[in-house]
Design a protein around this motif. Structure first.
Motif, PDB file in Angstrom:
ATOM      1  N   SER A 135     -31.086  -0.723  -6.939  1.00 43.67           N
ATOM      2  CA  SER A 135     -29.891  -0.299  -7.649  1.00 43.67           C
ATOM      3  C   SER A 135     -28.798   0.083  -6.659  1.00 43.67           C
ATOM      4  N   ASP A 136     -27.616   0.429  -7.190  1.00 42.44           N
ATOM      5  CA  ASP A 136     -26.511   0.766  -6.304  1.00 42.44           C
ATOM      6  C   ASP A 136     -26.668   2.186  -5.775  1.00 42.44           C
ATOM      7  N   ALA A 137     -25.668   2.628  -5.025  1.00 43.33           N
ATOM      8  CA  ALA A 137     -25.742   3.926  -4.359  1.00 43.33           C
ATOM      9  C   ALA A 137     -25.907   5.075  -5.344  1.00 43.33           C
ATOM     10  N   LEU A 138     -25.451   4.893  -6.580  1.00 49.71           N
ATOM     11  CA  LEU A 138     -25.515   5.972  -7.555  1.00 49.71           C
ATOM     12  C   LEU A 138     -26.952   6.392  -7.829  1.00 49.71           C
ATOM     13  N   PHE A 139     -27.872   5.433  -7.835  1.00 52.89           N
ATOM     14  CA  PHE A 139     -29.277   5.744  -8.077  1.00 52.89           C
ATOM     15  C   PHE A 139     -29.867   6.545  -6.923  1.00 52.89           C
ATOM     16  N   ALA A 140     -29.666   6.063  -5.691  1.00 58.36           N
ATOM     17  CA  ALA A 140     -30.185   6.779  -4.525  1.00 58.36           C
ATOM     18  C   ALA A 140     -29.546   8.158  -4.400  1.00 58.36           C
ATOM     19  N   ASP A 141     -28.243   8.262  -4.688  1.00 57.99           N
ATOM     20  CA  ASP A 141     -27.566   9.563  -4.648  1.00 57.99           C
ATOM     21  C   ASP A 141     -28.217  10.541  -5.618  1.00 57.99           C
ATOM     22  N   SER A 142     -28.504  10.074  -6.827  1.00 55.74           N
ATOM     23  CA  SER A 142     -29.084  10.937  -7.860  1.00 55.74           C
ATOM     24  C   SER A 142     -30.483  11.392  -7.470  1.00 55.74           C
ATOM     25  N   VAL A 183     -13.678  10.251 -16.004  1.00 57.24           N
ATOM     26  CA  VAL A 183     -14.866   9.611 -15.439  1.00 57.24           C
ATOM     27  C   VAL A 183     -15.211   8.345 -16.211  1.00 57.24           C
ATOM     28  N   LEU A 184     -15.223   8.419 -17.533  1.00 61.92           N
ATOM     29  CA  LEU A 184     -15.570   7.254 -18.351  1.00 61.92           C
ATOM     30  C   LEU A 184     -14.576   6.116 -18.141  1.00 61.92           C
ATOM     31  N   GLU A 185     -13.301   6.437 -18.080  1.00 64.13           N
ATOM     32  CA  GLU A 185     -12.286   5.403 -17.871  1.00 64.13           C
ATOM     33  C   GLU A 185     -12.416   4.786 -16.483  1.00 64.13           C
ATOM     34  N   HIS A 186     -12.717   5.603 -15.490  1.00 68.94           N
ATOM     35  CA  HIS A 186     -12.877   5.079 -14.130  1.00 68.94           C
ATOM     36  C   HIS A 186     -14.080   4.146 -14.052  1.00 68.94           C
ATOM     37  N   ILE A 187     -15.169   4.516 -14.701  1.00 66.06           N
ATOM     38  CA  ILE A 187     -16.359   3.660 -14.715  1.00 66.06           C
ATOM     39  C   ILE A 187     -16.027   2.312 -15.339  1.00 66.06           C
ATOM     40  N   PHE A 215     -22.585  15.831 -17.224  1.00 64.08           N
ATOM     41  CA  PHE A 215     -22.424  14.484 -17.780  1.00 64.08           C
ATOM     42  C   PHE A 215     -23.575  14.178 -18.728  1.00 64.08           C
ATOM     43  N   LYS A 216     -24.785  14.530 -18.314  1.00 69.93           N
ATOM     44  CA  LYS A 216     -25.941  14.282 -19.189  1.00 69.93           C
ATOM     45  C   LYS A 216     -25.870  15.135 -20.448  1.00 69.93           C
ATOM     46  N   VAL A 217     -25.413  16.377 -20.312  1.00 72.46           N
ATOM     47  CA  VAL A 217     -25.251  17.232 -21.491  1.00 72.46           C
ATOM     48  C   VAL A 217     -24.257  16.611 -22.467  1.00 72.46           C
ATOM     49  N   ALA A 218     -23.171  16.044 -21.927  1.00 71.76           N
ATOM     50  CA  ALA A 218     -22.112  15.497 -22.770  1.00 71.76           C
ATOM     51  C   ALA A 218     -22.469  14.154 -23.396  1.00 71.76           C
ATOM     52  N   THR A 219     -23.233  13.329 -22.684  1.00 73.54           N
ATOM     53  CA  THR A 219     -23.487  11.955 -23.154  1.00 73.54           C
ATOM     54  C   THR A 219     -24.923  11.700 -23.582  1.00 73.54           C
ATOM     55  N   TYR A 226     -26.033   5.602 -17.585  1.00 77.48           N
ATOM     56  CA  TYR A 226     -24.823   5.238 -18.331  1.00 77.48           C
ATOM     57  C   TYR A 226     -24.126   4.057 -17.662  1.00 77.48           C
ATOM     58  N   VAL A 227     -23.969   4.120 -16.338  1.00 76.84           N
ATOM     59  CA  VAL A 227     -23.298   3.032 -15.618  1.00 76.84           C
ATOM     60  C   VAL A 227     -24.082   1.728 -15.777  1.00 76.84           C
TER      61      VAL A 227
END
Length: 283
Positions: A135-142, A183-187, A215-219, A226-227
């Motif tokens: 996956s992309d960097a977002l997965f490793a970051d998380s 955040v949603l618009e940027h994604i 973000f998880k609480v909200a979505t 989500y991405v």
């Protein structure tokens, strides 16, 4: 030690490799990063030079070697291990976000640690690489941030750890509607680009820990999930149109390559790009 899989990217706050370790004497020299090793074989007997005694490691046993520390052992039989490298700067950032004093962050050497959370995160990284479509960097970051939180809490009693969990506090610090909208618009506008937690945190105007939690609480889903779902949905729409190859669709939706796209489409909607193309009604 012979790596089975190369780390997903470099440099990074977190990298991993699956290693096959031969029987014999091995030395772990001092390194500028923290090392987490999760035993991934059947029971293996080895002699630890640091402690001066024999250990029997079983699947899931964890060894932690902090930055600047060295170690060594003699394995009686070959074994497999998952080695994760964490940069000290990651722990310092997470400690600061949790309200700690970053310069005092210090880990202790651990042997035969049992921790389901650390083991689960290690195997998630391993599975991501084994799939052949990291996956992309977002997965490793998380995953890296989650590991940092867990390591920082190893010596904290459960009651204190709960008090440090942002989700256990009142919700006055949650993402505002404006922050979430940004955040949603940027994604949506950048699905074709690499997305990292640092980049999205800057967009939100919030710390990375704050963004991940709220973000998880909200979505109802993690930021990474989500991405992925938005990328898969964008790809599904594009695949139902004419004029683009599957490889072009993968590139336009932020996937590393055609197989990467197929892997996540199969997981998310149970169909591959070729399935969608075959199911498209004739003009």
């Amino acid at each position: 030690m012979r790596p089975q899989f190369a780390p997903p990217r470099s440099p990074s706050d977190v990298t991993m490799a699956s290693l096959h370790v031969a029987a014999g004497v091995h030395r772990l020299s001092r390194a500028p990063h923290h090392r987490i090793m999760v035993h991934a074989s059947a029971a293996t007997r080895s002699y630890c030079n640091q402690v001066g005694r024999y250990f029997v490691r079983r699947a899931g046993d964890i060894d932690l070697v902090p930055a600047g520390e060295e170690g060594g052992f003699e394995a009686e039989t070959p074994f497999a291990t998952i080695e994760i490298v964490l940069q000290p700067a990651l722990l310092e950032r997470v400690a600061a976000e949790l309200g700690g004093n970053a310069p005092t962050v210090r880990l202790d050497t651990r042997h035969l640690l049992r921790d389901e959370r650390i083991e689960h995160l290690a195997r998630a990284l391993q599975s991501d690489l084994t799939a052949g479509a990291p996956s992309d960097a977002l997965f490793a970051d998380s995953v890296g941030a989650a590991l940092a939180v867990r390591l920082l809490g190893l010596d904290v009693p459960d009651i204190d750890r709960t008090s440090r969990d942002p989700t256990s506090q009142d919700r006055t610090g949650r993402l505002s509607d404006t922050q979430l909208k940004r955040v949603l618009e940027h994604i949506e506008a950048a699905l074709h680009e690499p997305l990292s937690i640092d980049r999205l945190s800057r967009v939100a105007g919030a710390s990375s820990s704050h963004l991940r939690t709220w973000f998880k609480v909200a979505t109802g889903v993690t930021l990474h999930r989500y991405v992925l779902r938005r990328r898969v949905e964008r790809a599904r729409v594009l695949l139902q149109q004419d004029g683009l190859s599957i490889g072009e669709v993968a590139e336009l939706t932020g996937f590393a390559h055609q197989s990467h796209l197929a892997h996540w489409m199969r997981r998310e909607i149970g169909q591959t790009p070729r399935d969608l193309r075959r199911a498209r009604p004739p003009e």
